[in-house]
Design a protein around this motif. Structure first.
Motif, short mmCIF file in Angstrom:
data_model
loop_
_atom_site.label_atom_id
_atom_site.label_comp_id
_atom_site.label_asym_id
_atom_site.label_seq_id
_atom_site.Cartn_x
_atom_site.Cartn_y
_atom_site.Cartn_z
N ALA A 1 0.73 -0.90 0.20
CA ALA A 1 -0.31 -0.18 -0.03
C ALA A 1 0.79 1.09 -0.09
O ALA A 1 0.43 2.72 0.05
CB ALA A 1 -0.75 -0.59 0.97
N VAL A 2 2.00 1.16 0.22
CA VAL A 2 3.18 2.40 0.25
C VAL A 2 3.48 2.86 -1.27
O VAL A 2 3.59 1.78 -1.91
CB VAL A 2 4.42 1.92 0.99
N PRO A 3 2.67 4.06 -1.78
CA PRO A 3 2.97 4.41 -3.15
C PRO A 3 4.49 4.36 -3.60
O PRO A 3 5.15 4.42 -3.35
CB PRO A 3 3.03 6.30 -2.57
N SER A 4 3.99 3.60 -4.81
CA SER A 4 5.72 3.11 -5.53
C SER A 4 6.36 4.64 -5.97
O SER A 4 7.42 4.67 -5.87
CB SER A 4 5.18 2.63 -7.11
N ASP A 5 6.08 6.30 -5.87
CA ASP A 5 6.33 7.48 -6.23
C ASP A 5 7.73 7.48 -5.07
O ASP A 5 8.54 7.99 -4.97
CB ASP A 5 5.37 8.68 -6.30
N LEU A 6 7.29 7.09 -3.90
CA LEU A 6 8.71 6.64 -2.81
C LEU A 6 9.55 6.81 -3.20
O LEU A 6 10.67 7.42 -3.19
CB LEU A 6 7.49 7.23 -1.73
N TYR A 7 9.41 4.99 -3.90
CA TYR A 7 10.77 3.82 -4.26
C TYR A 7 11.56 4.79 -5.32
O TYR A 7 12.69 4.53 -4.94
CB TYR A 7 10.23 2.47 -3.90
N GLU A 8 10.66 5.84 -6.12
CA GLU A 8 10.96 6.02 -7.56
C GLU A 8 11.66 7.11 -6.85
O GLU A 8 13.36 7.35 -7.43
CB GLU A 8 10.17 6.33 -8.55
N ALA A 9 11.05 7.85 -5.97
CA ALA A 9 12.04 9.11 -5.66
C ALA A 9 13.45 9.13 -5.09
O ALA A 9 14.37 9.30 -5.56
CB ALA A 9 11.14 10.41 -4.95
N ALA A 10 13.30 7.45 -4.11
CA ALA A 10 14.60 8.11 -3.18
C ALA A 10 15.79 7.07 -4.30
O ALA A 10 17.09 7.42 -4.24
CB ALA A 10 13.31 6.66 -2.11
N SER A 11 14.71 6.52 -4.99
CA SER A 11 16.11 5.95 -5.55
C SER A 11 16.42 7.02 -6.63
O SER A 11 17.67 6.66 -7.62
CB SER A 11 15.45 4.29 -7.10
N LEU A 12 15.67 7.77 -7.10
CA LEU A 12 16.97 8.92 -7.92
C LEU A 12 17.66 9.65 -7.01
O LEU A 12 18.44 10.10 -7.54
CB LEU A 12 15.83 9.99 -8.71
N ASP A 13 17.30 9.65 -5.94
CA ASP A 13 18.14 10.49 -5.23
C ASP A 13 19.68 9.41 -4.77
O ASP A 13 20.66 9.87 -3.69
CB ASP A 13 17.64 10.89 -3.54
N GLY A 14 19.24 8.03 -5.04
CA GLY A 14 20.67 7.17 -4.98
C GLY A 14 20.52 6.70 -3.64
O GLY A 14 21.91 6.40 -3.39
N ALA A 15 19.41 6.68 -3.34
CA ALA A 15 19.38 5.55 -1.84
C ALA A 15 19.20 4.33 -2.47
O ALA A 15 18.60 3.73 -3.52
CB ALA A 15 17.74 5.97 -1.15
N SER A 16 20.06 3.02 -1.65
CA SER A 16 20.33 1.64 -1.84
C SER A 16 18.92 1.35 -1.62
O SER A 16 17.85 1.77 -0.60
CB SER A 16 21.62 0.85 -0.99
N ARG A 17 18.38 0.49 -1.69
CA ARG A 17 17.87 -1.04 -0.91
C ARG A 17 17.05 -0.75 0.20
O ARG A 17 16.02 -0.32 1.07
CB ARG A 17 17.47 -1.85 -1.43
N TRP A 18 18.54 -1.22 1.39
CA TRP A 18 18.42 -1.21 2.42
C TRP A 18 18.18 0.49 3.21
O TRP A 18 17.65 0.57 3.81
CB TRP A 18 20.12 -0.99 3.35
N GLN A 19 18.46 1.51 1.98
CA GLN A 19 18.02 2.63 2.74
C GLN A 19 16.96 2.71 2.20
O GLN A 19 16.38 3.72 3.82
CB GLN A 19 19.19 3.50 1.83
N GLN A 20 16.11 2.84 1.49
CA GLN A 20 15.02 3.01 0.98
C GLN A 20 13.94 2.02 2.23
O GLN A 20 12.70 2.13 2.32
CB GLN A 20 14.72 2.33 -0.73
N PHE A 21 14.44 0.66 2.70
CA PHE A 21 13.51 0.30 3.67
C PHE A 21 14.01 0.70 4.72
O PHE A 21 12.77 1.03 5.02
CB PHE A 21 14.14 -1.24 3.78
N ARG A 22 14.97 1.37 5.34
CA ARG A 22 15.45 1.62 6.24
C ARG A 22 14.02 3.04 6.49
O ARG A 22 13.63 3.28 7.35
CB ARG A 22 16.52 2.81 7.21
#
Length: 310
Positions: A192-213
């Protein structure tokens, strides 16, 4: 249509408009009153009397004597300690493992439905079946775990007789049964978490662990709080696992030295083995008070976390 008949139909329509909602929800309140509220109140009434299982018709008023007796009983506080210890060592690893498994299942995997079904299978297993199987695993003589530990120079541990070892054994059964259930709850919340948040975090260079945290965990805080509350309530009601760890009269007493006796086992001993229903009802109300205190603490912690996040 005559004015009198029209006025009667208007009053009937207004009555139906106001009464219908109450009629729709009345079955729930009737069932709750019969099977929830009445037993709770009646248990409190019994807790104020001396009642024996062999003679239910005779009740002697004793006031708060039953509560005083259990609070002065060292075995009661042993049961409280065991319940708290088993609850902590089962809930914390269980929720952490469930969170990690949900994070893995949240990614696109082959045969994802199969893996979700496999994870949920232990939850569908009955308490009796799981406890009996793990009782064989933790047996001191010929148990599977001691046999495996024997290859590493260990083994020979009497898991049911030690305080910490018996609590760990029961916690393992609880973790095995409930991890899959909490995993699917976390997975549903993650999807239910919006995928836009993960896409924005990925564009900022966040790793999977950083996205998870930084993305997943903050979004799952209400769900995590919910699972903590549910797991806490479940740990307060532990009965089948400790009862069947050794089985028989020893299991019904929570071990030879009450080393894994929980509050539910303590209540069972008073109510069924000894036949003293008054103290058993007092234990039930003591468990309710402890649950309300834990719920209040969880609510305060959740409120503090929300304020900190804001």
């Amino acid at each position: 249509m005559t004015p009198g008949r029209q006025a009667w139909r208007s009053r009937l329509w207004r009555f139906d408009d106001k009464a219908s909602p109450y009629a729709y929800i009345a079955p729930f309140f009737l069932v709750f009153g019969a099977f929830g509220l009445y037993p709770l109140v009646y248990t409190g009434w019994i807790a104020l009397h001396r009642v024996e299982m062999t003679n239910l018709d005779q009740m002697e008023w004793v006031g708060w004597e039953n509560f005083g007796n259990i609070l002065q009983d060292a075995e009661f506080w042993t049961a409280v300690t065991n319940t708290f210890v088993i609850g902590v060592i089962s809930t914390v690893p269980q929720l952490m493992i469930a969170l990690g498994l949900a994070h893995l299942l949240n990614y696109k995997l082959r045969a994802s439905t199969f893996w979700r079904t496999v994870i949920l299978t232990p939850y569908a297993t009955s308490v009796a079946s799981a406890a009996l199987v793990f009782a064989l695993v933790f047996r001191a003589d010929g148990g599977l775990l001691n046999w495996v530990l024997g290859f590493f120079g260990g083994g020979g541990t009497n898991w049911a007789n030690g305080h910490w070892s018996s609590n760990i054994a029961i916690a393992v059964i609880v973790i095995w049964r409930w991890t899959g259930y909490n995993t699917l709850i976390y997975l549903a919340a993650m999807q239910a978490v919006p995928s836009d948040l993960y896409e924005a975090a990925s564009l900022d260079g966040a790793s999977r662990w950083q996205q998870f945290r930084n993305v997943t965990i903050p979004a799952l805080r209400p769900t995590i709080l919910f699972t903590i509350v549910i797991s806490t309530i479940g740990s307060m009601q532990l009965f089948g696992e400790p009862l069947l760890l050794e089985g028989g009269q020893i299991g019904a007493q929570g071990g030879t030295e009450h080393q894994y006796e929980t509050l539910s086992i303590y209540l069972y001993n008073y109510g069924w083995n000894l036949g003293h229903l008054g103290p058993a009802a007092a234990v039930a109300w003591a468990m309710l008070v402890l649950l309300l205190l834990i719920a209040a603490i969880n609510w305060l912690v959740g409120r503090l976390v929300r304020k900190t996040a804001a």
